[in-house]
Write a protein that holds these residues in place. Structure first.
Motif, PDB file in Angstrom:
ATOM      1  N   PHE A   1       0.365  -1.031  -0.106  1.00 55.56           N
ATOM      2  CA  PHE A   1      -0.093  -0.512   0.106  1.00 55.56           C
ATOM      3  C   PHE A   1       1.049   1.348   0.119  1.00 55.56           C
ATOM      4  O   PHE A   1       1.712   1.413   0.998  1.00 55.56           O
ATOM      5  N   ARG A   2       0.567   2.377  -0.487  1.00 57.02           N
ATOM      6  CA  ARG A   2       1.407   3.514  -1.222  1.00 57.02           C
ATOM      7  C   ARG A   2       0.933   4.628   0.012  1.00 57.02           C
ATOM      8  O   ARG A   2       0.973   5.397  -0.832  1.00 57.02           O
ATOM      9  N   GLU A   3       0.762   4.255   1.442  1.00 56.70           N
ATOM     10  CA  GLU A   3       0.514   4.767   2.032  1.00 56.70           C
ATOM     11  C   GLU A   3      -0.741   6.392   2.043  1.00 56.70           C
ATOM     12  O   GLU A   3      -1.643   6.456   3.074  1.00 56.70           O
ATOM     13  N   THR A   4      -0.590   6.606   1.042  1.00 58.36           N
ATOM     14  CA  THR A   4      -2.294   7.206   1.285  1.00 58.36           C
ATOM     15  C   THR A   4      -3.201   6.482   0.066  1.00 58.36           C
ATOM     16  O   THR A   4      -2.400   6.157  -1.170  1.00 58.36           O
ATOM     17  N   VAL A   5      -4.788   5.817  -0.386  1.00 57.98           N
ATOM     18  CA  VAL A   5      -5.499   6.112  -0.978  1.00 57.98           C
ATOM     19  C   VAL A   5      -5.292   6.552  -2.660  1.00 57.98           C
ATOM     20  O   VAL A   5      -4.580   5.600  -3.753  1.00 57.98           O
ATOM     21  N   PHE A   6      -5.392   7.661  -2.601  1.00 55.91           N
ATOM     22  CA  PHE A   6      -4.772   8.764  -4.075  1.00 55.91           C
ATOM     23  C   PHE A   6      -3.395   8.094  -4.598  1.00 55.91           C
ATOM     24  O   PHE A   6      -3.351   8.592  -5.637  1.00 55.91           O
ATOM     25  N   LEU A   7      -2.275   8.482  -3.967  1.00 58.42           N
ATOM     26  CA  LEU A   7      -1.247   7.818  -4.477  1.00 58.42           C
ATOM     27  C   LEU A   7      -0.735   7.057  -4.763  1.00 58.42           C
ATOM     28  O   LEU A   7      -0.749   6.244  -6.177  1.00 58.42           O
ATOM     29  N   ASP A   8      -1.891   6.093  -4.073  1.00 61.51           N
ATOM     30  CA  ASP A   8      -0.717   4.639  -4.413  1.00 61.51           C
ATOM     31  C   ASP A   8      -2.250   3.812  -5.890  1.00 61.51           C
ATOM     32  O   ASP A   8      -1.908   3.203  -6.743  1.00 61.51           O
ATOM     33  N   LEU A   9      -3.965   4.723  -5.969  1.00 61.41           N
ATOM     34  CA  LEU A   9      -4.371   4.569  -7.032  1.00 61.41           C
ATOM     35  C   LEU A   9      -3.136   5.009  -7.941  1.00 61.41           C
ATOM     36  O   LEU A   9      -3.383   4.504  -9.210  1.00 61.41           O
ATOM     37  N   ALA A  10      -2.703   6.388  -8.323  1.00 64.82           N
ATOM     38  CA  ALA A  10      -2.240   7.069  -9.535  1.00 64.82           C
ATOM     39  C   ALA A  10      -1.768   6.374  -9.941  1.00 64.82           C
ATOM     40  O   ALA A  10      -0.771   6.379 -10.995  1.00 64.82           O
ATOM     41  N   LYS A  11      -0.705   5.378  -8.895  1.00 67.05           N
ATOM     42  CA  LYS A  11       0.781   4.836  -9.989  1.00 67.05           C
ATOM     43  C   LYS A  11       0.852   4.033  -9.981  1.00 67.05           C
ATOM     44  O   LYS A  11       1.039   3.562 -10.932  1.00 67.05           O
ATOM     45  N   THR A  12      -0.482   3.069  -9.430  1.00 65.25           N
ATOM     46  CA  THR A  12      -1.150   1.784  -9.788  1.00 65.25           C
ATOM     47  C   THR A  12      -1.469   1.689 -11.034  1.00 65.25           C
ATOM     48  O   THR A  12      -1.359   0.683 -12.025  1.00 65.25           O
ATOM     49  N   ALA A  13      -2.449   3.247 -11.625  1.00 65.40           N
ATOM     50  CA  ALA A  13      -3.659   3.121 -12.630  1.00 65.40           C
ATOM     51  C   ALA A  13      -2.405   3.326 -13.518  1.00 65.40           C
ATOM     52  O   ALA A  13      -2.184   3.306 -15.279  1.00 65.40           O
ATOM     53  N   VAL A  14      -1.313   4.167 -13.261  1.00 69.21           N
ATOM     54  CA  VAL A  14      -0.238   4.179 -14.446  1.00 69.21           C
ATOM     55  C   VAL A  14       0.238   3.225 -15.368  1.00 69.21           C
ATOM     56  O   VAL A  14       0.141   3.194 -15.750  1.00 69.21           O
ATOM     57  N   ASP A  15       0.627   2.344 -14.617  1.00 66.50           N
ATOM     58  CA  ASP A  15       0.702   1.218 -14.757  1.00 66.50           C
ATOM     59  C   ASP A  15      -0.180   0.145 -15.467  1.00 66.50           C
ATOM     60  O   ASP A  15       0.766  -0.477 -16.719  1.00 66.50           O
ATOM     61  N   ARG A  16      -0.956   0.136 -15.259  1.00 70.57           N
ATOM     62  CA  ARG A  16      -1.986  -0.334 -15.663  1.00 70.57           C
ATOM     63  C   ARG A  16      -2.613  -0.019 -17.274  1.00 70.57           C
ATOM     64  O   ARG A  16      -2.920  -0.641 -18.259  1.00 70.57           O
ATOM     65  N   LEU A  17      -1.895   1.280 -17.238  1.00 66.62           N
ATOM     66  CA  LEU A  17      -2.360   2.288 -18.458  1.00 66.62           C
ATOM     67  C   LEU A  17      -1.211   1.897 -19.279  1.00 66.62           C
ATOM     68  O   LEU A  17      -1.673   1.705 -20.710  1.00 66.62           O
ATOM     69  N   ALA A  18       0.408   1.557 -18.895  1.00 63.62           N
ATOM     70  CA  ALA A  18       1.072   1.432 -20.004  1.00 63.62           C
ATOM     71  C   ALA A  18       0.683  -0.111 -20.132  1.00 63.62           C
ATOM     72  O   ALA A  18       0.649  -0.554 -21.738  1.00 63.62           O
ATOM     73  N   PHE A  19       0.110  -1.091 -19.381  1.00 62.52           N
ATOM     74  CA  PHE A  19      -0.447  -2.529 -19.662  1.00 62.52           C
ATOM     75  C   PHE A  19      -1.211  -2.571 -21.109  1.00 62.52           C
ATOM     76  O   PHE A  19      -1.523  -2.895 -21.493  1.00 62.52           O
ATOM     77  N   ALA A  20      -2.635  -1.137 -20.769  1.00 63.44           N
ATOM     78  CA  ALA A  20      -3.527  -1.879 -21.244  1.00 63.44           C
ATOM     79  C   ALA A  20      -2.888  -0.758 -22.846  1.00 63.44           C
ATOM     80  O   ALA A  20      -3.298  -1.308 -23.738  1.00 63.44           O
ATOM     81  N   GLU A  21      -2.319   0.256 -22.798  1.00 67.46           N
ATOM     82  CA  GLU A  21      -1.547   0.227 -24.045  1.00 67.46           C
ATOM     83  C   GLU A  21      -0.795   0.023 -24.838  1.00 67.46           C
ATOM     84  O   GLU A  21      -1.440   0.145 -26.167  1.00 67.46           O
ATOM     85  N   GLY A  22       0.361  -0.994 -24.267  1.00 66.88           N
ATOM     86  CA  GLY A  22       0.776  -2.120 -25.250  1.00 66.88           C
ATOM     87  C   GLY A  22       0.110  -2.926 -25.655  1.00 66.88           C
ATOM     88  O   GLY A  22       0.186  -3.296 -26.766  1.00 66.88           O
ATOM     89  N   HIS A  23      -1.368  -3.376 -25.385  1.00 58.87           N
ATOM     90  CA  HIS A  23      -2.055  -4.517 -26.048  1.00 58.87           C
ATOM     91  C   HIS A  23      -2.643  -4.073 -27.078  1.00 58.87           C
ATOM     92  O   HIS A  23      -2.887  -4.776 -28.548  1.00 58.87           O
ATOM     93  N   GLU A  24      -3.390  -2.790 -27.754  1.00 58.62           N
ATOM     94  CA  GLU A  24      -4.083  -1.536 -27.946  1.00 58.62           C
ATOM     95  C   GLU A  24      -3.074  -1.272 -29.406  1.00 58.62           C
ATOM     96  O   GLU A  24      -2.789  -1.704 -30.384  1.00 58.62           O
TER      97      GLU A  24
END
Length: 346
Positions: A200-223
């Motif tokens: 857990f990255r200490e705050t919900v908003f930071l945790d969501l932002a940083k994991t979402a960026v990684d998931r964005l790269a994962f999704a973009e790569g597929h497309e």
């Protein structure tokens, strides 16, 4: 990317790719070791004002790419970060080193401004080969506050700066990037996929932002795969950026000595663990080698650290070292930092 916490290091990358080239050493080497390796390539670095974004833009320019540098801080009108660095300064550094750069003041939460930026690149260049989404939002983090007590406006500002900027920029730019095969998208975040899945990255908003960026790269790569493109999520280690040096009251000349003096101490700055920090150049050099690699699609959809890229491509930081910040911090799970030999991780 300036704040680093204990993580499990990602799996080694060299096992699934081609053999890494012979290691390169030397304190003054830069990335793009093949002369003008990115000649003719057009790059957009969103968030090039300072830190990793500035370093990536400079290394791309040194390697021959035409670099569009964007940011909000301009001469006479700094952003709410309140920092002295400007996007014009970044472009000027690239030109002074013989490269080609364009400074464009853009708020990447302004959809119309981002679309106009991409339209300008299309008019002037007719293509986009490299997109670096490096806007982080760390300046807006407030640690130690649970979600139900967190000011919602402050939390959304962090999430918007740290994630929505990436999403909006990619939405506007990928149509131009896929016009020619071989395009590369780099999403910079804090922490590798392995680490962020289990911590857990200490705050919900930071945790969501940083994991979402990684998931964005994962999704973009597929497309992007169908168009011959590659998308990668990258994370620096403990970044010795301008903001971090200032926050700790040290300089590039004094950081190591000061951190070493704090071995075994608690509640001091910089903490001893800062001895494993790296300059933004380490990540930047690895990214340029990735961009120049004709087999870069081996990295598509993956999450990788600056150390992994540096090890695979044989590049080093400005002092000739190759800090494994995530390995060092992971070792702290079982061994006090004061008992670790930092030399084993540099």
């Amino acid at each position: 990317m300036d704040r680093v916490m204990a993580m499990k290091p990602a799996e080694p990358t060299d096992e699934t790719g081609p053999a890494a080239p012979a290691e390169r050493t030397g304190a003054t080497e830069s990335a793009g070791q093949r002369p003008r390796a990115l000649e003719g390539r057009i790059a957009l670095v969103a968030g090039a004002t300072r830190g990793a974004g500035r370093a990536i833009a400079r290394e791309l320019g040194r390697a021959g790419a035409v670099v569009y540098c964007t940011g909000r801080s301009t001469a006479g009108q700094p952003s709410d970060y309140g920092r002295p660095e400007t996007v014009e300064e970044t472009a000027g550094l690239i030109r002074a080193e013989g490269g080609t750069a364009h400074a464009v003041v853009v708020d990447h939460l302004d959809v119309s401004a981002v679309r106009e930026l991409v339209a300008r690149i299309d008019r002037e260049q007719g293509r986009l080969d490299i997109l670096i989404n490096d806007i982080g939002g760390e300046a807006y983090v407030e640690f130690g506050i649970p979600l139900w007590e967190y000011d919602l406006d402050d939390g959304m500002r962090l999430f918007d700066a740290g994630f929505r900027t990436h999403l909006l920029t990619s939405h506007a730019a990928l149509g131009l990037l896929i016009r020619h095969p071989g395009g590369l998208v780099v999403e910079t975040t804090d922490g590798t996929r392995d680490y962020n899945q289990g911590h857990f990255r200490e705050t919900v908003f930071l945790d969501l932002a940083k994991t979402a960026v990684d998931r964005l790269a994962f999704a973009e790569g597929h497309e992007l795969k169908a168009h011959g493109g590659t998308a990668v999520s990258v994370s620096a280690g403990w970044l010795r950026s301008e903001m971090m040096l200032d926050a700790f009251g040290v300089t590039e000349q004094t950081w190591r000595e000061t951190a070493e003096a704090n071995r075994g101490k608690t509640d001091v700055v910089p903490p001893y663990e800062f001895v494993i920090s790296e300059t933004p150049a380490l990540l930047a050099r690895g990214i340029v080698e990735l961009a120049a690699d004709p087999q870069r699609d081996q990295w598509n959809t993956r999450s990788v650290s600056s150390f992994e890229l540096a090890r695979h491509y044989g590049v080093t930081d400005v002092d000739g070292s190759r800090p494994d910040a995530w390995g060092f911090i992971a070792a702290m799970d079982t061994t006090p930092s004061a008992d670790l030999a930092v030399e084993d991780y540099r």
